[in-house]
Design a protein around this motif. Structure first.
Motif, PDB file in Angstrom:
ATOM      1  N   THR A  81       0.755  -1.273   0.060  1.00 32.86           N
ATOM      2  CA  THR A  81      -0.070   0.033  -0.143  1.00 32.86           C
ATOM      3  C   THR A  81       0.900   1.376   0.131  1.00 32.86           C
ATOM      4  O   THR A  81       2.179   1.142  -0.042  1.00 32.86           O
ATOM      5  CB  THR A  81      -0.929  -0.087   1.429  1.00 32.86           C
ATOM      6  OG1 THR A  81       0.038  -0.291   2.096  1.00 32.86           O
ATOM      7  CG2 THR A  81      -1.926  -0.909   1.062  1.00 32.86           C
ATOM      8  N   HIS A 141      -9.324  -4.546   9.941  1.00 30.56           N
ATOM      9  CA  HIS A 141      -7.867  -5.270   9.689  1.00 30.56           C
ATOM     10  C   HIS A 141      -7.354  -5.726  10.996  1.00 30.56           C
ATOM     11  O   HIS A 141      -7.816  -5.344  12.082  1.00 30.56           O
ATOM     12  CB  HIS A 141      -6.838  -4.313   8.972  1.00 30.56           C
ATOM     13  CG  HIS A 141      -7.315  -4.397   7.321  1.00 30.56           C
ATOM     14  ND1 HIS A 141      -8.267  -3.393   6.884  1.00 30.56           N
ATOM     15  CD2 HIS A 141      -6.560  -4.873   6.329  1.00 30.56           C
ATOM     16  CE1 HIS A 141      -8.163  -3.725   5.666  1.00 30.56           C
ATOM     17  NE2 HIS A 141      -7.227  -4.611   5.127  1.00 30.56           N
ATOM     18  N   HIS A 142      -6.521  -6.679  11.030  1.00 29.90           N
ATOM     19  CA  HIS A 142      -5.580  -7.065  11.922  1.00 29.90           C
ATOM     20  C   HIS A 142      -4.820  -5.820  12.581  1.00 29.90           C
ATOM     21  O   HIS A 142      -4.599  -5.000  11.745  1.00 29.90           O
ATOM     22  CB  HIS A 142      -4.645  -8.253  11.525  1.00 29.90           C
ATOM     23  CG  HIS A 142      -3.856  -7.678  10.452  1.00 29.90           C
ATOM     24  ND1 HIS A 142      -2.572  -7.117  10.776  1.00 29.90           N
ATOM     25  CD2 HIS A 142      -4.031  -7.380   9.042  1.00 29.90           C
ATOM     26  CE1 HIS A 142      -1.928  -6.846   9.796  1.00 29.90           C
ATOM     27  NE2 HIS A 142      -2.823  -7.008   8.715  1.00 29.90           N
ATOM     28  N   LYS A 145      -1.464  -3.923  11.152  1.00 27.43           N
ATOM     29  CA  LYS A 145      -1.259  -3.228   9.727  1.00 27.43           C
ATOM     30  C   LYS A 145      -0.658  -1.929  10.271  1.00 27.43           C
ATOM     31  O   LYS A 145      -1.179  -1.288  11.194  1.00 27.43           O
ATOM     32  CB  LYS A 145      -2.629  -3.047   9.320  1.00 27.43           C
ATOM     33  CG  LYS A 145      -2.803  -2.419   7.941  1.00 27.43           C
ATOM     34  CD  LYS A 145      -4.042  -2.876   7.297  1.00 27.43           C
ATOM     35  CE  LYS A 145      -4.094  -1.762   5.922  1.00 27.43           C
ATOM     36  NZ  LYS A 145      -3.095  -2.135   5.091  1.00 27.43           N
ATOM     37  N   GLY A 151      -5.308   0.506   1.807  1.00 33.48           N
ATOM     38  CA  GLY A 151      -5.091   0.617   0.319  1.00 33.48           C
ATOM     39  C   GLY A 151      -6.431   0.306  -0.519  1.00 33.48           C
ATOM     40  O   GLY A 151      -7.020   1.158  -1.205  1.00 33.48           O
ATOM     41  N   THR A 152      -7.087  -0.692  -0.168  1.00 29.49           N
ATOM     42  CA  THR A 152      -8.210  -1.200  -0.687  1.00 29.49           C
ATOM     43  C   THR A 152      -9.367  -0.389  -0.461  1.00 29.49           C
ATOM     44  O   THR A 152     -10.074   0.069  -1.635  1.00 29.49           O
ATOM     45  CB  THR A 152      -8.704  -2.637  -0.083  1.00 29.49           C
ATOM     46  OG1 THR A 152      -7.537  -3.378  -0.283  1.00 29.49           O
ATOM     47  CG2 THR A 152      -9.855  -3.226  -0.823  1.00 29.49           C
TER      48      THR A 152
END
Ligand code: NDP
Ligand SMILES: O=C(O)C1=N[C@H](C(=O)O)C[C@H](O)C1
Length: 255
Positions: A81, A141-142, A145, A151-152
């Motif tokens: 990312t 997310h986990h 990160k 980025g998604t």
């Protein structure tokens, strides 16, 4: 046909480890280098005679890695990312320069997400966007990160914003004053919220609202195995796709 020689950058990381195993298991691919922090990327790729470098490192170094890989004559698949219009533009210029100066027809494929469920969710969200007054993105997310929003989520929000602009939609209804952090990040006018929770891997929810109705598009990557078919597909595609491609949706013919 000879095997595609693949080097993995960030080979010791969560994604790098799985990518090395997936490349070793894939027909027609050969893992020729595991490149880690502190290694000289260009030298490692030249020594290994790599055809393709796959980058799963960290946002701070990914652009430099791509330029080094191109200078070493390798195509590049990027999952890391941290990319924006300026960094993508510099890579596109580098590719054009190499082509003009040396006739090198190299490809770079940057994909914010290699998971099929995520790519489809982003595609469906872009299609739905024009029909709704409100849209917001929640990524989950986990907690290991390092960046936020994902980025998604940025890619999803940007696609929603483009679809809204193309449809002539204005700003979304929102009475909050400016400066309220709880409203999340503003990506091209679309609000994006980031959750970090032990037990999660990578998940995204896209919420659309109209008076009296709601559409929720959700995808879940429960395991990093979900990214591997997309990574392998990208490696096979990038060698026959000169120039810069952004998003696996282009390879899957979904764009
Ligand atoms: N596109 C997609 O589908 C996906 C993208 N990602 C993205 O991929 C990236 C990596 O994620 P993840 O694997 O979880 O992260 P990790 O932190 O587990 O792995 C990153 C690895 O890169 C290494 N590294 C750091 N600098 C360099 C360098 N200059 N050269 C080579 N290696 C380096 C790190 O080494 P060290 O620890 O020693 O610094 C580490 O081993 C993130 O940006 C993430 O968002 C993740 C999942 C899916
Ligand atoms: O760091 C992760 O884990 C992930 N990173 C990518 C992103 O930021 O979008 C892809 C996926 O969400 C997993």
């Amino acid at each position: 046909m000879t095997d595609i020689r693949v080097a993995v950058l960030g080979a010791a990381g969560r994604m790098g480890t799985q990518t090395c195993a997936a490349v070793e298991a894939a027909d027609g691919l050969e893992l020729v280098a595991r490149v880690e922090a502190g290694d000289d990327v260009a030298q490692a790729l030249r020594d290994a005679r790599a055809d393709v470098a796959v980058d799963f490192t960290v946002p701070a170094v990914t652009e430099a890695n791509v330029h080094a890989a191109l200078d070493a004559g390798a195509h590049v698949v990027v999952g890391t990312t941290g990319w924006d219009d300026a960094s993508r533009g510099r890579v596109a210029e580098h590719l054009e320069r190499l082509d003009a100066d040396q006739g090198a027809r190299l490809g770079v494929l940057i994909a914010p997400n290699f998971g099929l469920s995520a790519v489809l969710a982003m595609t469906f969200a872009a299609k739905a966007a024009r029909y709704f007054e409100s849209a917001e993105v929640v990524e989950l997310h986990h907690p290991d990160k390092v960046d936020a929003p994902s980025g998604t989520a940025r890619h999803t929000a940007a696609a929603i914003a483009r679809a809204r602009a193309d449809a002539g939609l204005g700003p979304m209804p929102d009475a909050t004053d400016s400066g309220w952090e709880a409203r999340g990040a503003d990506v091209d006018g679309v609000r994006v919220h980031a959750v970090r929770l032990r037990g999660l891997v990578a998940h995204e929810e896209i919420l659309f609202g109209n008076a009296g109705e709601q559409l929720v598009i959700r995808q879940d990557s429960f395991d990093r195995a979900s990214f591997m078919p997309g990574v392998i597909l990208a490696v096979r595609e990038v060698v026959r796709r000169p120039g810069l491609t952004v998003g696996l949706e282009n390879v899957l013919d979904l764009s």
